[in-house]
Design a protein around this motif. Sequence first.
Motif, short mmCIF file in Angstrom:
data_model
loop_
_atom_site.label_atom_id
_atom_site.label_comp_id
_atom_site.label_asym_id
_atom_site.label_seq_id
_atom_site.Cartn_x
_atom_site.Cartn_y
_atom_site.Cartn_z
N ILE A 696 0.82 -1.21 0.00
CA ILE A 696 0.00 0.00 0.00
C ILE A 696 0.85 1.26 0.00
O ILE A 696 0.60 2.20 -0.78
CB ILE A 696 -0.96 -0.02 1.21
N ILE A 697 1.87 1.30 0.86
CA ILE A 697 2.69 2.51 0.97
C ILE A 697 3.44 2.82 -0.33
O ILE A 697 3.37 3.95 -0.83
CB ILE A 697 3.67 2.39 2.16
N PRO A 698 4.17 1.86 -0.93
CA PRO A 698 4.85 2.20 -2.21
C PRO A 698 3.86 2.53 -3.32
O PRO A 698 4.16 3.36 -4.19
CB PRO A 698 5.66 0.94 -2.53
N ALA A 699 2.67 1.90 -3.30
CA ALA A 699 1.67 2.23 -4.32
C ALA A 699 1.22 3.68 -4.16
O ALA A 699 1.07 4.42 -5.15
CB ALA A 699 0.48 1.28 -4.20
N LEU A 700 0.99 4.11 -2.92
CA LEU A 700 0.60 5.50 -2.68
C LEU A 700 1.73 6.46 -3.08
O LEU A 700 1.48 7.52 -3.68
CB LEU A 700 0.24 5.69 -1.21
#
Length: 751
Positions: A696-700
């Motif tokens: 989730i974090i790298p996608a954001l």
Amino acid sequence: MATFLYRLGRLSFRRRHWFALLWAAILAVAVFSAVKAPAAPADSFTISGTESQKAFDLLDERFPDSGSSDGATARLVFVAPDGQKITAADNKATIEHTVSELTDGSQVQRTLDPFTTHAVSKDGTTAYATITYAKSSSELTDATTSALKEAAQDARDSGLTVEIGGDALSALNSSSSGELVGVAAAAIVLLITFGSLVAAGLPLLTALLGIGTGVATITALASTIGFSSTTTTLALMLGLAVGIDYALFILSRYRHERAEGRDPEEAVGRAVGTAGSAVVFAGLTVIIALVGLSVVGLSLLSKMGLAAALTVLIAVLIALTLLPALIGFAPKAVLSRSERKKAKKANKSGSAETPAHEAHTPKKPGLGTRWARFVIRRPLVVLLFGVVALGTCAVPALDLQLGNPGDEAKSTSTTERRAYDDLSDAFGPGFNGPLTVVVDAKGSDDPQAAATTIADDLKATDGVVSVTQPTFNKAGDTAMLTVTPSTAPSSTETKDLVHTIRDKADGIKADTGADMLVSGTTAVNIDMADKVTSAILPYLALVVGLAFLLLMLVFRSILVPLKAALGFLLSVCASFGVVVAVFQWGWLADLLGVQTVGPISSLIPVFLIGVVFGLAMDYEVFLVTRMREAYVHGERPGQAIVTGFRHSGKVVVAAAVIMMSVFAGFIGESESIIKMMGVGLASAVFFDAFLVRMAIIPALLALLGDKAWWLPRWLQKILPNVDVEGEKLNRTLESTQASEIGEAEHEPSRA
């Protein structure tokens, strides 16, 4: 900060003998102080501001000689053989002999014979004797507990079924198997990660030294600060986990710096200056979360949080000072075999740098790099998958019911659980959870009549099996009654009964002038659940707020700390869902050794929120700091994400697996709350590390691009630059190296 830690790392490396001796001396002093310190006080549990606590305080004040101290209690449950009565002459003689044997014990305060106290079931098959001790369960000697078990065994040899309930043997049920399983699993993961026995052993050694020093210090301060014998539980669990992880990150960075061609001392300095800065801030977030447990208002929780925070602080200090010193004793041995071969070739060639033909040889992208590139190409798909997966796992949390599981939640292999079942079968399910009603009749004209009126009213209440006669104190102004419900302590019907009785208080006050307070196990559980529920939002606000400010300092961004906090909420809600599904709904209960399903311990939500938040910020800091470092040094946002995964992805995965192993080791414990903590924390680490931080974090970050690192100009001026990514340190070192090269070039011309 990076510059200061760089110098500290190099100092520790150069003066390694002195730093090693210093920590050995600290450990020795802590252990010596722990041995010489007075015994830890008995466990005390208070819930300030609740009705049950007011009732306990009133009993202590008005019944000072009632024996309602913090001493342990044992309940010997005797069941006659099939077809016999417990009142038969032989059986009665056996029970009376067993009770008399225990009466003369040095720590025994009093014993109650079941035939004089009428503690015999209506069908005549079961009886119980109560033994009250002058000391708490943790203070009972081996001789005392052995005498209790031997007396029970003697009665069994006579043909009776005998089980031991109460808390007298609770201290014997604790074991260190969870820690041993965690250490063994961590050793395997570290060996696979580093490919070196020395490198795998260093994090384990420093972690064990850290928890040894921490636990010894807690024990030494127990009588002064008020730590009890159980406050080390969380300290052991967290100290082992973060101690390994912090050493893992610094040691991994050291190996990276060596691979860049730097000598051991310089590599240690840079590792402590960069990865060490991340360790400092990661440790601070954990400490904030643990100290913040004090806002809940439960004394035991506050002490456990403070003790664990002290252990985490020691783990940070050891990682920054002792680990560099230990590396100095074996700077090459911590490298893998392939890295040592490369270093040997470089030395033979007369240069510390990697040979040119090797430097330009393209390397096959690792799994972390390939995953990061996939996330950058499909950020929206990865984001939706992560959010939906965590949301699905969190659904059971909507049915969260808080309580405080007792002996009924223990394994049927324990004598406490069998005693609970025998009493429930013989005396009814409500027998194991009686309510204590305290009547404060100081304001009544006729205390006796007031207490009798209340007793009659309670007897006529639906859900009440029996009410004892009022027992007055010496002054005759306060009475105590015992109410036995018809349902089990953890049932919804019993909780409703407590509320029904409490709702009668105003009417009774108006009719009799007496105040009525309800306490007892079920009442305490209700009050604790209400206390925890009301404290969750303030606790979240405090911890998340302080950590948000801390992460703004680290990343100099608003959106990065915001997404970190939102990701934590997703992972902790999903872990709540797992705990409810296993311990409340019974999913996978047999596989995990859960004997009885029921309400979740009231302490679990706060524990999970505090510990998981600290650990979540660990992964956030370790992974995103490397991305921030790459971004600051000129890489584009997408490439910075790939760089972060290439350098830190493997280490974060290893750290998460170690954490999961440590916490999963506690799933095998017999205590229900420890088992819940193991399941909850292990699942939370999995969700947070692999779904939140790795997906989730790298996608954001990929979707936000440069905006992820945006910070208003007015905030840039206000916030101090702590230089976690080592930008200032790199500039300083580069300028120093440039000046040294310049001087070296001028030497020949001078000659």
